[in-house]
Design a protein around this motif. Sequence first.
Motif, PDB file in Angstrom:
ATOM      1  N   THR A  34       0.815  -1.209   0.000  1.00 60.21           N
ATOM      2  CA  THR A  34       0.000   0.000   0.000  1.00 60.21           C
ATOM      3  C   THR A  34       0.856   1.270   0.000  1.00 60.21           C
ATOM      4  OG1 THR A  34      -0.156  -0.048   2.407  1.00 60.21           O
ATOM      5  CG2 THR A  34      -1.927  -1.137   1.179  1.00 60.21           C
ATOM      6  N   ALA A  35       2.170   1.109  -0.093  1.00 59.71           N
ATOM      7  CA  ALA A  35       3.058   2.277  -0.119  1.00 59.71           C
ATOM      8  C   ALA A  35       2.848   3.052  -1.415  1.00 59.71           C
ATOM      9  CB  ALA A  35       4.521   1.841   0.002  1.00 59.71           C
ATOM     10  N   LYS A  36       3.060   4.348  -1.350  1.00 58.06           N
ATOM     11  CA  LYS A  36       2.911   5.213  -2.521  1.00 58.06           C
ATOM     12  C   LYS A  36       3.792   4.703  -3.659  1.00 58.06           C
ATOM     13  CE  LYS A  36       3.687   9.967  -4.081  1.00 58.06           C
ATOM     14  NZ  LYS A  36       4.633   9.655  -5.132  1.00 58.06           N
ATOM     15  N   GLY A  37       3.183   4.519  -4.819  1.00 62.33           N
ATOM     16  CA  GLY A  37       3.928   4.173  -6.023  1.00 62.33           C
ATOM     17  C   GLY A  37       4.214   2.703  -6.233  1.00 62.33           C
ATOM     18  N   CYS A  38       3.762   1.826  -5.325  1.00 59.38           N
ATOM     19  CA  CYS A  38       4.037   0.390  -5.469  1.00 59.38           C
ATOM     20  C   CYS A  38       3.024  -0.250  -6.413  1.00 59.38           C
ATOM     21  CB  CYS A  38       3.981  -0.306  -4.118  1.00 59.38           C
ATOM     22  SG  CYS A  38       4.318  -2.088  -4.228  1.00 59.38           S
ATOM     23  N   HIS A  39       3.539  -0.868  -7.468  1.00 52.94           N
ATOM     24  CA  HIS A  39       2.687  -1.598  -8.404  1.00 52.94           C
ATOM     25  C   HIS A  39       2.861  -3.105  -8.249  1.00 52.94           C
ATOM     26  CE1 HIS A  39       1.303   1.844 -10.813  1.00 52.94           C
ATOM     27  NE2 HIS A  39       2.455   2.361 -10.451  1.00 52.94           N
ATOM     28  N   LEU A  40       4.068  -3.529  -7.844  1.00 57.43           N
ATOM     29  CA  LEU A  40       4.354  -4.958  -7.749  1.00 57.43           C
ATOM     30  C   LEU A  40       5.478  -5.184  -6.763  1.00 57.43           C
ATOM     31  CD1 LEU A  40       3.948  -7.855  -9.083  1.00 57.43           C
ATOM     32  CD2 LEU A  40       5.865  -7.228 -10.563  1.00 57.43           C
ATOM     33  N   TYR A  41       5.305  -6.169  -5.893  1.00 52.98           N
ATOM     34  CA  TYR A  41       6.365  -6.670  -5.020  1.00 52.98           C
ATOM     35  C   TYR A  41       6.152  -8.172  -4.989  1.00 52.98           C
ATOM     36  CZ  TYR A  41       9.712  -6.893  -1.166  1.00 52.98           C
ATOM     37  OH  TYR A  41      10.822  -7.170  -0.381  1.00 52.98           O
ATOM     38  N   LEU A  42       6.849  -8.857  -5.874  1.00 55.72           N
ATOM     39  CA  LEU A  42       6.644 -10.281  -6.120  1.00 55.72           C
ATOM     40  C   LEU A  42       7.787 -11.077  -5.514  1.00 55.72           C
ATOM     41  CD1 LEU A  42       5.005 -12.442  -7.756  1.00 55.72           C
ATOM     42  CD2 LEU A  42       6.601 -12.002  -9.627  1.00 55.72           C
ATOM     43  N   VAL A  43       7.460 -12.053  -4.680  1.00 51.91           N
ATOM     44  CA  VAL A  43       8.442 -12.919  -4.044  1.00 51.91           C
ATOM     45  C   VAL A  43       8.336 -14.296  -4.689  1.00 51.91           C
ATOM     46  CG1 VAL A  43       9.193 -13.950  -1.855  1.00 51.91           C
ATOM     47  CG2 VAL A  43       8.214 -11.629  -1.885  1.00 51.91           C
ATOM     48  N   LYS A  62      12.129   5.622  -8.437  1.00 47.24           N
ATOM     49  CA  LYS A  62      13.140   5.162  -7.486  1.00 47.24           C
ATOM     50  C   LYS A  62      12.885   5.799  -6.120  1.00 47.24           C
ATOM     51  CE  LYS A  62      18.123   4.606  -6.797  1.00 47.24           C
ATOM     52  NZ  LYS A  62      17.998   4.587  -5.359  1.00 47.24           N
ATOM     53  N   GLU A  63      12.446   7.048  -6.124  1.00 45.45           N
ATOM     54  CA  GLU A  63      12.142   7.743  -4.873  1.00 45.45           C
ATOM     55  C   GLU A  63      11.053   7.007  -4.086  1.00 45.45           C
ATOM     56  OE1 GLU A  63      11.027  12.229  -3.309  1.00 45.45           O
ATOM     57  OE2 GLU A  63      10.408  11.644  -5.321  1.00 45.45           O
ATOM     58  N   ASP A  64       9.993   6.557  -4.785  1.00 48.53           N
ATOM     59  CA  ASP A  64       8.937   5.808  -4.104  1.00 48.53           C
ATOM     60  C   ASP A  64       9.497   4.518  -3.512  1.00 48.53           C
ATOM     61  OD1 ASP A  64       6.945   7.686  -4.570  1.00 48.53           O
ATOM     62  OD2 ASP A  64       6.197   6.665  -6.365  1.00 48.53           O
ATOM     63  N   HIS A  65      10.356   3.831  -4.265  1.00 45.07           N
ATOM     64  CA  HIS A  65      10.990   2.615  -3.738  1.00 45.07           C
ATOM     65  C   HIS A  65      11.797   2.939  -2.484  1.00 45.07           C
ATOM     66  CE1 HIS A  65      14.617   0.142  -3.235  1.00 45.07           C
ATOM     67  NE2 HIS A  65      13.734  -0.827  -3.285  1.00 45.07           N
ATOM     68  N   ASP A  66      12.642   3.955  -2.565  1.00 44.20           N
ATOM     69  CA  ASP A  66      13.490   4.315  -1.430  1.00 44.20           C
ATOM     70  C   ASP A  66      12.643   4.674  -0.206  1.00 44.20           C
ATOM     71  OD1 ASP A  66      15.634   3.853  -3.111  1.00 44.20           O
ATOM     72  OD2 ASP A  66      16.099   5.982  -3.408  1.00 44.20           O
ATOM     73  N   ASN A  67      11.533   5.379  -0.428  1.00 45.40           N
ATOM     74  CA  ASN A  67      10.651   5.757   0.677  1.00 45.40           C
ATOM     75  C   ASN A  67       9.954   4.542   1.294  1.00 45.40           C
ATOM     76  OD1 ASN A  67      11.232   8.497   0.606  1.00 45.40           O
ATOM     77  ND2 ASN A  67       9.588   8.936  -0.847  1.00 45.40           N
ATOM     78  N   SER A  68       9.799   3.467   0.524  1.00 42.22           N
ATOM     79  CA  SER A  68       9.144   2.268   1.055  1.00 42.22           C
ATOM     80  C   SER A  68       9.965   1.645   2.183  1.00 42.22           C
ATOM     81  CB  SER A  68       8.902   1.238  -0.048  1.00 42.22           C
ATOM     82  OG  SER A  68      10.111   0.578  -0.415  1.00 42.22           O
ATOM     83  N   LEU A  69      11.253   1.921   2.202  1.00 43.09           N
ATOM     84  CA  LEU A  69      12.109   1.391   3.270  1.00 43.09           C
ATOM     85  C   LEU A  69      11.806   2.059   4.615  1.00 43.09           C
ATOM     86  CD1 LEU A  69      15.463   1.174   1.300  1.00 43.09           C
ATOM     87  CD2 LEU A  69      13.844  -0.673   1.787  1.00 43.09           C
TER      88      LEU A  69
END
Length: 104
Positions: A34-43, A62-69
């Motif tokens: 549900t983080a901003k900008g996430c379309h897929l996180y596949l394990v 990339k900023e959205d990814h970095d903020n997900s941390l």
Amino acid sequence: MNNKYGLHGKLKALSGNGDNLASILLEAAQLVSTAKGCHLYLVSRDTKEAEAVWVTEVWDSKEDHDNSLKVEGVRELIGRAMPLLDGMPEKGQELEVLGGAGIN
């Protein structure tokens, strides 16, 4: 369509820890879904390497990814995963996602 930011990387667990690592990464997927900008996180589990787990991510930037941390709980999961790893994780392959099914 603006191109998306993608990552594809492999994490290798110490012998006997592949299931535990995959479980932690699946928890991470729930947190960042549900983080901003996430379309897929596949394990995914590697069919040829029992202790290898792949993570494929698609983000608006990339900023959205970095903020997900910074999402609450993510650092704790990283802390739980690190002792299970067989060495440092390989640097994930950064991708420019052009499109495809399910990627808007």
